[in-house]
Motif scaffolding. Structure first.
Motif, short mmCIF file in Angstrom:
data_model
loop_
_atom_site.label_atom_id
_atom_site.label_comp_id
_atom_site.label_asym_id
_atom_site.label_seq_id
_atom_site.Cartn_x
_atom_site.Cartn_y
_atom_site.Cartn_z
N ASN A 14 17.40 38.70 32.66
CA ASN A 14 17.98 39.94 32.16
C ASN A 14 16.96 40.87 31.52
O ASN A 14 17.33 41.83 30.86
N TYR A 15 15.68 40.56 31.70
CA TYR A 15 14.60 41.48 31.32
C TYR A 15 13.59 41.47 32.47
O TYR A 15 13.55 40.53 33.25
N ASP A 16 12.75 42.51 32.50
CA ASP A 16 11.66 42.50 33.47
C ASP A 16 10.74 41.35 33.14
O ASP A 16 10.38 41.16 31.99
N ASN A 17 10.36 40.64 34.15
CA ASN A 17 9.52 39.49 33.88
C ASN A 17 8.67 39.16 35.09
O ASN A 17 9.07 38.41 35.96
N PRO A 18 7.51 39.76 35.13
CA PRO A 18 6.71 39.62 36.34
C PRO A 18 6.11 38.22 36.55
O PRO A 18 5.69 37.91 37.64
N ILE A 19 6.13 37.42 35.49
CA ILE A 19 5.37 36.15 35.59
C ILE A 19 6.08 35.14 36.46
O ILE A 19 7.22 34.76 36.21
N GLY A 20 5.43 34.70 37.50
CA GLY A 20 6.04 33.76 38.44
C GLY A 20 5.74 32.33 38.10
O GLY A 20 5.62 31.49 38.98
N ARG A 21 5.59 32.02 36.83
CA ARG A 21 5.38 30.60 36.48
C ARG A 21 5.99 30.33 35.11
O ARG A 21 6.27 31.24 34.34
N ILE A 22 6.21 29.06 34.83
CA ILE A 22 6.73 28.68 33.52
C ILE A 22 5.55 28.23 32.68
O ILE A 22 4.92 27.22 32.98
N ASN A 23 5.23 29.02 31.65
CA ASN A 23 4.12 28.67 30.77
C ASN A 23 4.52 27.59 29.78
O ASN A 23 5.70 27.28 29.64
N ASP A 24 3.52 27.06 29.06
CA ASP A 24 3.88 25.98 28.12
C ASP A 24 4.49 26.50 26.83
O ASP A 24 5.02 25.72 26.04
N THR A 25 4.44 27.83 26.63
CA THR A 25 5.25 28.43 25.57
C THR A 25 5.95 29.64 26.18
O THR A 25 5.32 30.42 26.90
N LEU A 26 7.23 29.80 25.91
CA LEU A 26 7.96 30.95 26.45
C LEU A 26 8.32 31.89 25.31
O LEU A 26 8.91 31.47 24.32
N ASP A 27 7.92 33.16 25.48
CA ASP A 27 8.31 34.17 24.50
C ASP A 27 9.63 34.76 24.96
O ASP A 27 9.68 35.46 25.97
N MET A 28 10.64 34.50 24.20
CA MET A 28 11.99 34.92 24.62
C MET A 28 12.43 36.14 23.80
O MET A 28 12.41 36.11 22.58
N ARG A 29 12.83 37.20 24.49
CA ARG A 29 13.30 38.40 23.80
C ARG A 29 14.78 38.23 23.41
O ARG A 29 15.42 37.24 23.79
N PRO A 30 15.32 39.20 22.62
CA PRO A 30 16.72 39.04 22.16
C PRO A 30 17.68 38.81 23.32
O PRO A 30 17.67 39.57 24.29
N TRP A 31 18.45 37.76 23.25
CA TRP A 31 19.47 37.42 24.26
C TRP A 31 18.87 37.29 25.66
O TRP A 31 19.53 37.53 26.65
N GLU A 32 17.60 36.91 25.71
CA GLU A 32 17.00 36.76 27.04
C GLU A 32 17.52 35.51 27.74
O GLU A 32 17.71 34.45 27.14
N ALA A 33 17.74 35.67 29.04
CA ALA A 33 18.18 34.56 29.89
C ALA A 33 17.30 34.53 31.12
O ALA A 33 17.02 35.57 31.71
N ARG A 34 16.84 33.35 31.49
CA ARG A 34 16.04 33.23 32.72
C ARG A 34 16.49 32.02 33.52
O ARG A 34 16.79 30.97 32.96
N VAL A 35 16.47 32.19 34.81
CA VAL A 35 16.77 31.07 35.72
C VAL A 35 15.61 30.96 36.71
O VAL A 35 15.36 31.89 37.48
N TYR A 36 14.91 29.83 36.66
CA TYR A 36 13.78 29.61 37.57
C TYR A 36 14.14 28.59 38.63
O TYR A 36 14.85 27.61 38.35
N LEU A 37 13.59 28.83 39.81
CA LEU A 37 13.63 27.80 40.85
C LEU A 37 12.25 27.16 40.88
O LEU A 37 11.25 27.85 41.10
N LEU A 38 12.20 25.86 40.60
CA LEU A 38 10.89 25.21 40.53
C LEU A 38 10.30 25.07 41.93
O LEU A 38 11.03 24.90 42.90
N ASP A 39 8.98 25.17 42.00
CA ASP A 39 8.30 25.02 43.30
C ASP A 39 8.28 23.57 43.73
O ASP A 39 8.18 22.69 42.91
#
Ligand code: ISL
Length: 580
Positions: A555-580
């Motif tokens: 629900n936010y722009d998020n160009p990064i195509g990987r899951i880092n070891d720390t995630l900076d989450m903005r207010p009410w941010e939601a992300r759904v990743y498909l793992l490689d």
């Protein structure tokens, strides 16, 4: 590979016909109004429509008081209109499930009219009639007894047959002058309970169900279906913490599984139909039994009780927490894995709007509505959306009780006042604003013309004043709309089986605002992370998901195509990743 079923893959959209779209200007939504919106529904990408009751009814509980199971209420249209709706849905590859309300009928149903006419009527035993108790029998002193509590006519001085209470407040029994006996109603006094012990009642209900299925419907949502079996002798309630007095006796009563299994064998099993049983209160173990009886799934309300007051009182207010929500839903996700199936829902016509309850309906209305959408559509189970959810509709800012129409709210407020339970008018209004079922029943907001385009007449319920901003037309113009997000989520869900069949795996955390989980299938894995907060935060994901991944939904722009070891989450941010 999977134990597939169409109803596991479907997303259901609930329509409350009274408030969806009015085609003839009488201020009440109707079936032709729904037909006008079929393309809208198709475009949204939902698969099944659940229609709240549209049968003949005096309407004290907006149709949950049925006077004739086989006819359409004139207010909503004709049987021909209904047939057009069904055909229109089927043409577009969507399905229709109808509301089955068979714990009770209206007191204006012909069965009840006959039943009340005489103790010898052949319909007497269709309902639950008993003689009252004398004060002595009930162990109540004359000083404690107030005939006004029971609406007793002059000269009648007795207590109801037992101490059960109605869900809408007050005694579950009403004295009937015709024959001097009392009848049971777990809801309003105009909703007498049917007697399921009577085989003739069961037979005629099964025939009626068959009749609708023959017309081509795709299943039923079964209203308070776990209340249909009452124990022999109708004993008093024993549990003072029960949701209402007596619930320990009539919730999941002794024969409920026999009846549900019988209904399945006799009727449902002959069709490729889905069923969802609404349960006043149900445990995971009990839900499994309903699945075994043949019910596709049940609605449980554990997560919608987290904000009840002390002792689980709905008419007082408590605070929900992310921990509580995560724990409750995880218990159901894990509990039904393998041998059951979940339904998923955060609002319906009986509940406040989800964004006002679990989100932030001010600054982060859109973001939090999208986060809740993400949760709804990525847990395991069949998701149920409620009309208006797709544009982030909010609770109604009630300013006075005169704006309330709902029988449940009005009755409960009256009883609470009588018992001195609610202290000030301010407290009452506060609670009504937060809890009333009418929050969900304000008209659907289509555009920013008068009455939000719901009607050309006077709407039966006021339109939420935020309609100038929150409406479908505005959502169409807006690249970042909640509706667009739903469409995207729904289409992504269609492309990947793992949304439907992957196992839910919780990632335990001490974080009090973040909920993260995976959905794991043999050939694919999703990682979902949700920040339930109006503040930004960081979250450390488990090592096994860190790495290359595709961000399917966010629900936010998020160009990064990987899951880092720390995630900076903005207010009410939601992300759904498909793992490689
Ligand atoms: O509204 C409630 C709290 O959310 C419940 O007490 C509700 O009455 C219960 O969940 C049963 O609901 C169903 O049956 C009722 C009807 O009024 C509701 O609209 C329906 O969903 C009686 O038929």
């Amino acid at each position: 590979q999977y134990d597939r079923a169409w109803w596991k893959e479907a997303v259901v959209y609930q329509i409350y016909p009274r408030s969806f779209n009015d085609s003839n200007g009488d201020g009440v939504g109707d079936i032709p109004g729904i037909v006008e919106k079929l393309d809208y529904l198709e475009e949204l990408g939902v698969d099944v429509i659940w229609l709240n009751p549209v049968y003949e009814s005096p309407g004290v509980d907006n149709g949950y008081d049925i006077a004739d199971y086989r006819s359409i209420n004139e207010r909503y249209g004709t049987m021909a209109d209904w047939e057009e709706l069904l055909a229109g849905l089927h043409e577009r590859g969507m399905r229709l499930i109808m509301d089955l309300v068979v714990n009770h009928t209206s007191d204006e149903h012909e069965w009840f009219q006959r039943s009340r006419s005489s103790t010898d009527s052949e319909y007497r035993d269709y309902y639950i009639w008993r003689e009252g108790r004398s004060l002595e029998e009930a162990g109540v002193s004359a000083a404690e007894f107030d005939p006004a509590d029971y609406h007793l006519p002059r000269g009648v001085y007795e207590l109801p047959p037992n101490d059960w209470e109605s869900f809408f407040g007050g005694s579950a029994w009403t004295y009937d002058e015709e024959t001097g006996e009392w009848y049971l109603h777990l809801f309003d006094e105009k909703q007498p309970d049917l007697n399921w012990q009577n085989e003739a009642v069961r037979e005629t209900i099964y025939e009626m169900m068959e009749w609708w299925l023959q017309k081509g419907i795709d299943g039923f949502r079964m209203d308070v279906i776990n209340l249909i079996s009452k124990p022999e002798g109708l004993p008093n309630g024993e549990d003072s913490d029960a949701i209402v007095r007596g619930a320990d006796q009539f919730v999941n009563g002794p024969n409920v599984h026999d009846y549900v299994a019988e209904m399945h064998d006799r009727v449902i099993s002959n069709y490729d139909a889905m069923t969802v049983g609404e349960m006043a209160e149900v445990s995971v173990e009990e839900a499994k039994k309903f699945n075994e009886d043949g019910m596709s799934m049940v609605f449980n309300f554990d997560h919608l009780r987290l904000d009840f007051g002390p002792e689980g009182d709905r008419w007082s207010r408590g605070e929900w927490t992310v921990d509580g929500l995560r724990e409750t839903l995880t218990e159901w996700q894990e509990g039904l894995e393998g041998d059951g199936w979940n339904s998923l829902h955060f609002n319906n016509h009986d509940e406040p709007r989800m964004v006002s309850r679990f989100g932030d309906d001010e600054e982060y209305r859109r973001e939090s509505a999208k986060l809740l959408a993400t949760l709804l559509l990525t847990l395991k189970g069949t998701p149920f959306m409620y009309q208006g959810e797709e544009i982030g509709m909010q609770n109604y800012p009630f300013e006075s009780l005169t704006e309330v129409r709902d029988v449940d709210t009005l009755n409960n407020v009256r009883v609470a006042r009588q018992r001195g339970r609610l202290e000030s008018e301010e407290e009452i209004l506060d609670l009504v604003q937060y809890r009333s079922r009418d929050n969900a029943r304000t008209p659907m907001q289509w555009h920013d013309d008068e009455h939000a385009g719901f009607t050309d007449g006077d709407p039966w319920m006021p339109v939420n004043p935020n309609y100038t901003e929150v409406n479908v037309a505005a959502a169409r113009r807006d690249e970042e709309s909640v509706r667009r997000y739903y469409r995207h989520l729904l289409s992504v869900r269609d492309e990947h089986d793992v949304f439907v069949y992957g196992d839910y795996v919780l990632h335990p955390t001490d974080h009090d605002r973040v909920w993260a989980y995976s959905r794991v299938a043999p050939d694919a894995e999703l990682f979902v992370v949700l920040n339930f907060s109006s503040a930004a935060t960081t979250y450390v994901p488990p090592a096994n998901v860190v790495g290359e991944a595709e961000l399917l939904v966010g629900n936010y722009d998020n160009p990064i195509g990987r899951i880092n070891d720390t995630l900076d989450m903005r207010p009410w941010e939601a992300r759904v990743y498909l793992l490689d």
